[in-house]
Design a protein around this motif. Structure first.
Motif, PDB file in Angstrom:
ATOM      1  N   ASN A 815       0.838  -1.198   0.000  1.00 39.05           N
ATOM      2  CA  ASN A 815       0.000   0.000   0.000  1.00 39.05           C
ATOM      3  C   ASN A 815       0.875   1.251   0.000  1.00 39.05           C
ATOM      4  OD1 ASN A 815      -1.699   2.188   1.277  1.00 39.05           O
ATOM      5  ND2 ASN A 815      -3.203   0.566   1.053  1.00 39.05           N
ATOM      6  N   PRO A 816       0.488   2.254  -0.782  1.00 41.19           N
ATOM      7  CA  PRO A 816       1.342   3.441  -0.869  1.00 41.19           C
ATOM      8  C   PRO A 816       1.426   4.225   0.438  1.00 41.19           C
ATOM      9  CG  PRO A 816      -0.728   3.789  -2.041  1.00 41.19           C
ATOM     10  CD  PRO A 816      -0.669   2.342  -1.666  1.00 41.19           C
ATOM     11  N   HIS A 817       0.450   4.083   1.273  1.00 37.94           N
ATOM     12  CA  HIS A 817       0.456   4.932   2.462  1.00 37.94           C
ATOM     13  C   HIS A 817       1.227   4.288   3.621  1.00 37.94           C
ATOM     14  CE1 HIS A 817      -0.847   8.014   5.177  1.00 37.94           C
ATOM     15  NE2 HIS A 817      -1.295   8.663   4.109  1.00 37.94           N
ATOM     16  N   PRO A 818       2.170   5.011   4.210  1.00 37.34           N
ATOM     17  CA  PRO A 818       3.005   4.421   5.263  1.00 37.34           C
ATOM     18  C   PRO A 818       2.210   3.928   6.469  1.00 37.34           C
ATOM     19  CG  PRO A 818       3.426   6.778   5.039  1.00 37.34           C
ATOM     20  CD  PRO A 818       2.610   6.374   3.867  1.00 37.34           C
ATOM     21  N   ASP A 819       1.125   4.647   6.817  1.00 40.76           N
ATOM     22  CA  ASP A 819       0.349   4.214   7.979  1.00 40.76           C
ATOM     23  C   ASP A 819      -0.210   2.806   7.770  1.00 40.76           C
ATOM     24  OD1 ASP A 819       0.830   6.524   9.215  1.00 40.76           O
ATOM     25  OD2 ASP A 819      -1.140   7.427   8.842  1.00 40.76           O
ATOM     26  N   VAL A 820      -0.693   2.595   6.564  1.00 40.54           N
ATOM     27  CA  VAL A 820      -1.255   1.271   6.267  1.00 40.54           C
ATOM     28  C   VAL A 820      -0.152   0.228   6.292  1.00 40.54           C
ATOM     29  CG1 VAL A 820      -2.536  -0.084   4.577  1.00 40.54           C
ATOM     30  CG2 VAL A 820      -3.040   2.340   4.862  1.00 40.54           C
ATOM     31  N   LYS A 821       0.976   0.554   5.671  1.00 39.69           N
ATOM     32  CA  LYS A 821       2.102  -0.392   5.650  1.00 39.69           C
ATOM     33  C   LYS A 821       2.474  -0.794   7.065  1.00 39.69           C
ATOM     34  CE  LYS A 821       4.563   1.451   1.722  1.00 39.69           C
ATOM     35  NZ  LYS A 821       5.697   2.269   1.336  1.00 39.69           N
ATOM     36  N   ALA A 822       2.678   0.217   7.906  1.00 31.70           N
ATOM     37  CA  ALA A 822       3.132  -0.061   9.269  1.00 31.70           C
ATOM     38  C   ALA A 822       2.106  -0.907   9.998  1.00 31.70           C
ATOM     39  CB  ALA A 822       3.353   1.253  10.005  1.00 31.70           C
ATOM     40  N   SER A 823       0.851  -0.497   9.857  1.00 33.41           N
ATOM     41  CA  SER A 823      -0.197  -1.201  10.573  1.00 33.41           C
ATOM     42  C   SER A 823      -0.290  -2.651  10.104  1.00 33.41           C
ATOM     43  CB  SER A 823      -1.514  -0.473  10.355  1.00 33.41           C
ATOM     44  OG  SER A 823      -2.505  -1.059  11.105  1.00 33.41           O
ATOM     45  N   ASN A 854      12.910  -5.089   1.456  1.00 33.63           N
ATOM     46  CA  ASN A 854      13.026  -3.809   0.778  1.00 33.63           C
ATOM     47  C   ASN A 854      12.330  -2.677   1.531  1.00 33.63           C
ATOM     48  OD1 ASN A 854      14.666  -4.475  -1.330  1.00 33.63           O
ATOM     49  ND2 ASN A 854      12.965  -5.265  -2.562  1.00 33.63           N
ATOM     50  N   LEU A 855      11.358  -3.061   2.352  1.00 35.19           N
ATOM     51  CA  LEU A 855      10.681  -2.029   3.145  1.00 35.19           C
ATOM     52  C   LEU A 855      11.630  -1.384   4.143  1.00 35.19           C
ATOM     53  CD1 LEU A 855       7.115  -3.410   3.910  1.00 35.19           C
ATOM     54  CD2 LEU A 855       7.732  -1.435   2.547  1.00 35.19           C
ATOM     55  N   LEU A 856      12.754  -2.030   4.403  1.00 37.29           N
ATOM     56  CA  LEU A 856      13.742  -1.443   5.320  1.00 37.29           C
ATOM     57  C   LEU A 856      14.353  -0.182   4.733  1.00 37.29           C
ATOM     58  CD1 LEU A 856      15.557  -4.607   6.681  1.00 37.29           C
ATOM     59  CD2 LEU A 856      14.053  -3.071   7.921  1.00 37.29           C
ATOM     60  N   LYS A 857      14.069   0.078   3.454  1.00 39.33           N
ATOM     61  CA  LYS A 857      14.579   1.305   2.841  1.00 39.33           C
ATOM     62  C   LYS A 857      13.622   2.482   3.068  1.00 39.33           C
ATOM     63  CE  LYS A 857      16.860  -1.331  -0.786  1.00 39.33           C
ATOM     64  NZ  LYS A 857      16.541  -2.001  -2.050  1.00 39.33           N
ATOM     65  N   SER A 858      12.538   2.233   3.746  1.00 37.90           N
ATOM     66  CA  SER A 858      11.549   3.291   3.963  1.00 37.90           C
ATOM     67  C   SER A 858      12.110   4.424   4.816  1.00 37.90           C
ATOM     68  CB  SER A 858      10.328   2.683   4.645  1.00 37.90           C
ATOM     69  OG  SER A 858       9.531   3.682   5.204  1.00 37.90           O
ATOM     70  N   ASP A 859      11.467   5.582   4.743  1.00 41.27           N
ATOM     71  CA  ASP A 859      11.896   6.728   5.558  1.00 41.27           C
ATOM     72  C   ASP A 859      11.089   6.832   6.834  1.00 41.27           C
ATOM     73  OD1 ASP A 859      13.537   7.481   3.482  1.00 41.27           O
ATOM     74  OD2 ASP A 859      11.930   8.616   2.506  1.00 41.27           O
ATOM     75  N   ASN A 860      10.009   6.118   6.881  1.00 43.07           N
ATOM     76  CA  ASN A 860       9.084   6.275   7.987  1.00 43.07           C
ATOM     77  C   ASN A 860       9.501   5.390   9.157  1.00 43.07           C
ATOM     78  OD1 ASN A 860       6.684   5.668   9.609  1.00 43.07           O
ATOM     79  ND2 ASN A 860       5.652   6.989   8.113  1.00 43.07           N
ATOM     80  N   LYS A 861       9.705   5.978  10.308  1.00 41.75           N
ATOM     81  CA  LYS A 861      10.201   5.262  11.485  1.00 41.75           C
ATOM     82  C   LYS A 861       9.244   4.152  11.911  1.00 41.75           C
ATOM     83  CE  LYS A 861      14.087   7.393  12.661  1.00 41.75           C
ATOM     84  NZ  LYS A 861      14.167   8.445  11.707  1.00 41.75           N
ATOM     85  N   VAL A 863       7.108   2.555  10.038  1.00 40.10           N
ATOM     86  CA  VAL A 863       7.191   1.448   9.084  1.00 40.10           C
ATOM     87  C   VAL A 863       8.433   0.616   9.394  1.00 40.10           C
ATOM     88  CG1 VAL A 863       7.484   0.846   6.657  1.00 40.10           C
ATOM     89  CG2 VAL A 863       5.954   2.701   7.297  1.00 40.10           C
ATOM     90  N   LEU A 864       9.541   1.291   9.615  1.00 42.98           N
ATOM     91  CA  LEU A 864      10.794   0.576   9.882  1.00 42.98           C
ATOM     92  C   LEU A 864      10.664  -0.304  11.115  1.00 42.98           C
ATOM     93  CD1 LEU A 864      13.367   3.391   9.108  1.00 42.98           C
ATOM     94  CD2 LEU A 864      12.913   1.338   7.771  1.00 42.98           C
ATOM     95  N   ALA A 865      10.120   0.280  12.182  1.00 40.40           N
ATOM     96  CA  ALA A 865       9.991  -0.489  13.418  1.00 40.40           C
ATOM     97  C   ALA A 865       9.120  -1.713  13.191  1.00 40.40           C
ATOM     98  CB  ALA A 865       9.395   0.391  14.505  1.00 40.40           C
ATOM     99  N   SER A 866       8.001  -1.496  12.488  1.00 40.55           N
ATOM    100  CA  SER A 866       7.085  -2.611  12.291  1.00 40.55           C
ATOM    101  C   SER A 866       7.718  -3.694  11.411  1.00 40.55           C
ATOM    102  CB  SER A 866       5.782  -2.110  11.676  1.00 40.55           C
ATOM    103  OG  SER A 866       6.034  -1.524  10.425  1.00 40.55           O
ATOM    104  N   ASP A 902      13.344   5.211  20.105  1.00 43.98           N
ATOM    105  CA  ASP A 902      13.432   4.043  20.988  1.00 43.98           C
ATOM    106  C   ASP A 902      12.643   2.851  20.466  1.00 43.98           C
ATOM    107  OD1 ASP A 902      15.234   4.846  22.796  1.00 43.98           O
ATOM    108  OD2 ASP A 902      13.787   5.643  24.249  1.00 43.98           O
ATOM    109  N   LYS A 903      11.508   3.154  19.857  1.00 39.27           N
ATOM    110  CA  LYS A 903      10.704   2.053  19.348  1.00 39.27           C
ATOM    111  C   LYS A 903      11.480   1.303  18.259  1.00 39.27           C
ATOM    112  CE  LYS A 903       5.917   1.181  18.115  1.00 39.27           C
ATOM    113  NZ  LYS A 903       4.646   1.799  17.720  1.00 39.27           N
ATOM    114  N   LEU A 904      12.038   2.093  17.363  1.00 38.40           N
ATOM    115  CA  LEU A 904      12.814   1.486  16.283  1.00 38.40           C
ATOM    116  C   LEU A 904      14.040   0.775  16.857  1.00 38.40           C
ATOM    117  CD1 LEU A 904      13.459   0.962  13.363  1.00 38.40           C
ATOM    118  CD2 LEU A 904      14.385   3.261  13.161  1.00 38.40           C
ATOM    119  N   ARG A 905      14.681   1.425  17.832  1.00 34.04           N
ATOM    120  CA  ARG A 905      15.877   0.832  18.437  1.00 34.04           C
ATOM    121  C   ARG A 905      15.570  -0.556  18.989  1.00 34.04           C
ATOM    122  NH1 ARG A 905      18.493   5.488  22.288  1.00 34.04           N
ATOM    123  NH2 ARG A 905      19.934   6.348  20.768  1.00 34.04           N
ATOM    124  N   ARG A 906      14.458  -0.620  19.707  1.00 33.09           N
ATOM    125  CA  ARG A 906      14.109  -1.886  20.350  1.00 33.09           C
ATOM    126  C   ARG A 906      13.908  -2.975  19.305  1.00 33.09           C
ATOM    127  NH1 ARG A 906       8.258  -2.996  23.026  1.00 33.09           N
ATOM    128  NH2 ARG A 906       8.460  -5.264  23.093  1.00 33.09           N
TER     129      ARG A 906
END
Lengths: 1010, 188
Positions: A815-823, A854-861, A863-866, A902-906
């Motif tokens: 999905n193009p939207h980061p919120d949806v991706k992360a969720s 490849n999602l690890l290339k995202s800019d959204n924290k 998304v990255l954490a999830s 911190d969320k991403l760090r964890r």
């Protein structure tokens, strides 16, 4: 003479029968005038004077036969004129006292004879004018009126015929030029005039052709046809014989049908043109039609026809533009969720910006001739930018520019139109009495009907009505406002009122001592201020402060039992004020202005009343404003929640809706959620769920439940009220606005085991999974969350797996939207955890692992954490870990290591510790410099981060080089502290890591000494 | 309100008492005694030195009254002012006595809607035949429209206004019979 005599002459008795003229100066003047006319008739029009009347004029005369001299045959009591008609009848016949006259000539002579008695004779003649002649006169008058009517009618028809003029043609061509050129996107390859010379009247055709009405000749090269040579004439546009090759002369002969304008012709001739044109029309926004009015001063020809042509054209264009735009916003903003509206706003913003630039550029080019119209245009565009800045997030679709569909010129105008036109004429030219009568009569029309509303505007009534507001006459103002209030329900009229400067006047009226005036003005403002520009005007002219002041009137309204007539009026004033504020409160800047003007305490006080009419606008305003943090705090402080909850129990659906909406907005705050529970608001909310007919209210109620259920205590209450079962029932056949909230609420409820069981038992999982295929972004975020929460339960997970829910979730990662991706990614974690054969399942998604990495290339924290969390779960399966390692997960993870989140760090640390389990990944992490940043994580304040980091470091410390890096970065001291932590896992990991480092040190020492 | 508190004490009490009797009889107890006194004082203020002359009826004549209407109430229409005077002057003696003054103003100030309407009707019913005819309405509205030069028939608009007004009045059910146009009445 019928009209003058029936209207002006003063008769002694009204009605029919024997009537006599009163002896008054007016009558005398009339009769004298008649005599003068008749007397001179014989000299002025000798021929007509001989015309014989069909019926003689007959009356009782006082003339003596002896008075008649030459030219008359006198015999006793009778006199006959020697003049006779064709049948030999005398033209004058007197048989005392009756006299008959059959021509003007004789009439003149008779009066001459009568001398002193002229006046009496004339009067007698007029008075005896019998009913038969009256009817004849009426018929004659009627015929005359019919004639006039026919004339008007034909004029109307002539004016409806669309005729082109140089101005419109030029506009068309200029416009098409802008969209011509190479490439597939353009509408035409080229469009050119045959002649560069433009005559002063705007025509380019040679003068001898101009006589035939031809304006110019154009060479058009469409993408899919030969070059067309087109003649633009006043009658329309047609193909001519084309250029003759030898001399470049044009064969002026018409070769095809006549079209009404160039665009129509080209659409007919070129398919690509019409296709691309419809695309372009969306893009080129309002510019062309805004330009057109500016051309007006240049035109000298056919100005009368121009207006209808341009307005029709602009209407068409605007309609298309609007269509395009609404599609655009629809795609982006299918629900009323506030977060989405931001993106559509941005797109609108850019749209407008480009438009503004165009206007700006235009100004510079033509600075020498800045017409007032253009200056106004620029001012407007500047205003627009400003407005965008102060744009509120809660503005809804209704604010969009409405298509200005003026009455189609050739449509039949209803009878109301003419009646209203007449009334407006009286408004313009009447004194107070006439004005009041006209206003009353206008009010009797069905003003809710669009034809009437537009009729008032089209005959120039709006100007007069607004003008009346500036008079001192209270009655006129009231009448005018009453009409404006009704017709301002029409979006186009609203705009016109603002354009005509009606709002500042109304704002001034708010200061009036007349309460009914205040009320009407406020109500009208409430209607008009439904769009941004209007709201801004109200604010600019200090309207907000004045409206807030109106709220102060209802001071004593607390005890309705004692309220006298005056107080009810005060309440009414306050109600109207609240109504206007409600409309105004849709703009951010206005919300601020209301707060600054001290509106919140006043609203809070009004909220204590029991008048429904009052409560709806008050709660509506609060609900609008509650989108602002400041307001939410104030609402809490003013103890407004209590009253909101109370009004949830009201009978009025609208009131319930707005209360629920306000709670929805405010319940983001934890304390507020508790307040709602403490005041017993959860039960009415739960019971309102059972009534699903009113979708708006249902959306508001479910929204409130969603936000309230963020608190655990509230969820328990909802379970008691059996709200969860009801919510599951609402998962199907509901509009998206409702679904978003329902699913959101379920997602919150699912955090508890008991509720998850309830949902499963009620069969809620199937509809939830079905919703995963939707496109509404807000809904997807909530659905994924809910599905993820359900997946925590292994039994539920089985159902999700069977319904192919994991695959659906996985595809949402695209999905193009980061919120949806992360969720979606968060939801995947429990799925992978609880699925049987998780590894096999994950591998079965073709390309799934690569997608995740490849999602690890995202800019959204987020998304990255999830995604890190998902990878942690995936990596539990050795085979999958091998695959993701091949996809290069290690360098990607290492790159993320330098973060403060911190969320991403964890989650990152957890992933790293998982990924260390494969091959030489440990070494690889060291090589990609992930270790040093990890050590710094230990300085974070979050124990979760500590635990994950310690575990990661423990894994990494299996490699000697990593141990060195850790030691260099001071990990040992930090880890030593962690060993003392109460968290056992952390203890163990920290200790393990230290022991690895220590062991390495020992080994080195041993090597050195042995 | 200062003025002539003691000019005509006996007269005052007489008027007050008769008026109050009268008003009770007519069921208008809306004007208080105090208000009546104030109105009486106002009357003598306005009448001023005219009253000092002996042998004349004490009161406001047509011109004085019209002056008051013009200055105090901002009325400009000659016709209406005349009619208002007639409305006040119940006994048609061309002079408004103190009783007529109080009576008239009480309708203006404290009258019920019905009373006011009745008064208005009297003002507009020029010939006193209990009908407002088109002609009467026409007279009243004669000057209400600016003459437009383009207009062929300047009275057309006024005629139209008369129609509108009469239609409107017969729509509002109040005193339907009375407001009926006599022409219509004849036709029925």
């Amino acid at each position: 003479m019928g009209v003058a005599l029936t209207r002006s002459a003063q008769w002694t008795a009204a009605g029919h029968g024997a009537k006599t003229l009163e002896v008054t100066p007016l009558n005398e003047a009339i009769v004298k005038e008649i005599i003068m006319f008749v007397e001179s008739f014989i000299y002025k029009y000798p021929q007509e004077a001989n015309y014989v009347f069909v019926e003689p004029l007959e009356w009782k005369t006082n003339l003596d036969p002896s008075a008649f001299g030459s030219g008359y045959a006198v015999s006793g009591t009778t006199v006959k004129s020697e003049e006779v008609d064709k049948n030999g009848e005398p033209l004058l016949y007197l048989s005392v006292p009756q006299i008959k006259i059959r021509s003007f000539g004789q009439l003149s002579r008779m009066l001459y004879i009568a001398k002193n008695m002229k006046l009496k004779e004339a009067q007698a003649c007029i008075e005896d004018d019998d009913s038969e002649s009256e009817i004849k006169m009426k018929i004659a008058l009627q015929l005359k009126q019919l004639d006039l009517h026919l004339l008007n009618h034909s004029l109307k028809h002539i004016s409806l015929e669309i005729r082109l003029n140089p101005g419109t043609v030029k506009n068309d061509i200029e416009l098409l030029k802008q969209f011509s050129g190479k490439g597939k996107q353009t509408v035409l390859e080229s469009i050119e005039y045959t002649s560069d010379y433009e005559f002063s009247n705007g025509c380019r055709a040679p003068p001898w052709r101009q006589i035939k009405g031809e304006i110019c000749y154009v060479l058009v090269k469409p993408h899919d046809a030969e070059t067309l040579c087109v003649t633009c004439s006043k009658e329309g546009v047609f193909l001519n014989g084309g250029k003759t090759d030898d001399e470049g002369q044009i064969n002026y002969e018409r070769k095809g049908e006549i079209y009404k304008d160039l665009v129509t012709l080209l659409k007919e001739k070129s398919a690509i043109f019409s296709e691309n044109m419809s695309k372009q029309e969306i893009k080129f926004s309002e510019q062309p039609q805004k330009d057109q009015p500016n051309e007006a001063p240049k035109e000298e020809v056919a100005i009368t026809h121009k207006a209808s042509v341009t307005s029709r054209k602009s209407t068409q264009e605007k309609n298309r533009i609007n269509l395009g735009r609404s599609q655009l916003t629809k795609r982006l903003e299918p629900s009323l969720n506030w977060r989405t509206s931001v993106s559509s706003k941005e797109s609108r913003n850019t749209l407008r910006d480009t438009q503004v630039e165009k206007h700006g550029g235009k100004l510079e080019k033509s600075r020498s001739s800045v017409s007032p119209g253009r200056a106004q245009l620029i001012r407007k565009s500047v205003e627009k930018i400003e407005e965008i800045i102060s744009d509120s997030s809660s503005e809804s679709e209704e604010d969009e520019e409405q298509p200005d569909h003026r009455q189609e010129a050739n449509a039949d105008l209803p009878s109301e139109y003419w009646q209203i036109q007449k009334l407006v004429k009286y408004l313009k030219g009447g004194n107070q009495t006439a004005t009041v009568i006209a206003l009353c009569s206008m009010k009797d029309f069905n003003l809710a009907q669009e034809t009437c509303q537009l009729a008032i505007r089209d005959v120039g009534g709006l100007e007069v009505l607004i003008n009346l507001l500036e008079t001192d006459e209270v009655k006129c103002k009231i009448g005018s406002l009453k009409i404006l209030k009704e017709i301002s329900h029409n979006p186009q009229i609203r705009r016109n009122i603002v354009d005509l400067g009606g709002l500042p006047v109304m704002v001034n009226i708010l200061d009036s001592p007349h309460k009914s005036l205040k009320c009407l003005a406020a109500e009208t403002i409430a209607n008009v201020a439904k769009f941004r520009r209007a709201r801004r005007v109200v604010r600019r002219h200090g309207g907000i402060t004045k409206l807030v002041a109106l709220l102060d009137c209802g001071k004593h309204s607390g005890e309705p039992a004692q309220s006298s007539l005056y107080e009810t009026r005060d309440v009414e004033v306050a109600r109207c004020g609240a109504l206007a504020l409600w409309s105004c409160s849709k703009s951010y800047a206005n919300k601020e202005a209301i707060r600054k003007a001290g509106g919140i305490p006043l609203l809070a006080r009004l909220l204590k009343t029991s008048h429904e009419n009052m409560l709806i606008p008050v709660v509506g305003t609060l609900q609008e404003c509650a989108s602002e943090e400041n307001y939410r705090a104030a609402i809490k402080a003013e103890r407004i929640i209590e009253n909101l909850v109370k009004n949830l129990n009201s009978e009025n659906e609208q009131l319930q809706e707005h209360c629920a909406m306000a709670i929805y907005q405010c319940a983001e705050d934890e304390e507020t959620r508790d307040l709602v529970r403490l005041h017993g608001g959860l039960k009415p909310l739960a019971s309102l769920l059972n009534n699903t007919d009113n979708k708006e209210r249902l959306a508001a109620v479910t929204g409130a439940i969603w936000k309230c259920s963020i608190s655990k205590e509230n969820v328990t209450k909802f379970r008691e009220y059996k709200a969860i079962e009801t919510l599951v029932g609402l998962l199907t056949d509901q509009p998206e606005e409702v679904l978003v909230n329902v699913v959101g609420a379920l997602g919150e409820c699912c955090q508890e085991h008991e509720n998850r069981v309830i949902i499963r038992r009620c069969g809620g999982i199937q509809p939830l999974v079905n919703l995963l295929v939707g496109i509404n972004q807000a809904l997807l975020v909530n659905v994924t969350k809910a599905v993820g929460a359900c997946a925590v339960e292994p039994e539920s997970m089985m159902i999700i797996d069977r319904l192919d829910g994991v695959r659906l979730l996985w595809s949402l990662l695209k999905n193009p939207h980061p919120d949806v991706k992360a969720s979606a990614a968060w939801a995947l974690c429990p799925c992978i955890q609880n699925a049987k054969d998780a590894g096999e399942m994950v591998r079965s998604f073709v390309g799934g692992l690569e997608l995740v990495v490849n999602l690890l290339k995202s800019d959204n924290k987020e998304v990255l954490a999830s995604v890190c969390a998902v990878i942690t779960n995936i990596a539990k399966d050795q085979e999958n870990l091998a695959v993701i390692t091949d996809h290069g997960v290690v360098p990607l993870l290492s790159k993320l290591a330098n973060t403060n989140n911190d969320k991403l760090r964890r989650h990152l640390a957890e992933t790293i510790s998982r990924c260390c389990m494969w091959g030489r990944n440990r070494v690889a992490f060291g090589e990609h410099k992930a270790v040093a940043p990890l050590v710094r994580y230990l300085k974070s304040n979050d124990t979760n981060v500590h635990r994950a980091t310690a575990q990661a470091l423990y894994q990494l410390s299996e490699d000697a080089d990593n141990c060195v890096t850790m030691h260099e970065n001071g990990a040992v001291k930090l880890l030593l502290d962690m060993v003392g932590s109460p968290d056992e896992e952390l203890q163990e990991a920290a200790a393990g890591c230290i022991s690895n480092i220590r062991r390495l040190a020992l080994a080195i020492e041993k090597a050195r000494y042995s | 309100m200062d003025g002539h508190p003691s000019t005509h004490p006996s007269m005052d009490t007489w008027v007050t008492s008769t008026f109050c009797e009268y008003s009770c009889y007519e069921h208008w107890c809306t004007v208080s005694k105090f208000e009546v006194k104030c109105l009486i004082n106002l009357f003598y203020n306005l009448v001023g030195e005219v009253t000092e002359r002996q042998g004349m009826i004490i009161g406001l004549d047509r011109n004085a009254f019209r002056n008051i209407l013009h200055m105090t109430f901002g009325m400009t229409d000659d016709m209406i002012m005349d009619r208002v005077f007639r409305g006040f002057d119940k006994d048609n003696d061309g002079c408004i006595s103190v009783t007529e003054w109080v009576y008239g103003l009480s309708v203006f100030l404290r009258g019920t809607l019905e009373e006011k309407m009745k008064y208005c009707f009297e003002v507009f019913d020029l010939n006193g035949d209990s009908f407002i005819s088109k002609e009467e309405m026409f007279h009243m509205l004669k000057n209400s429209l600016l003459k437009q030069p383009s207009e062929e028939d300047p009275d057309e608009g006024i005629k139209d206004l008369v129609e509108i007004t009469l239609k409107k009045m017969s729509q509002s059910e109040f005193e339907a019979q009375v407001f009926k146009d006599p022409n219509e009445f004849n036709e029925v």
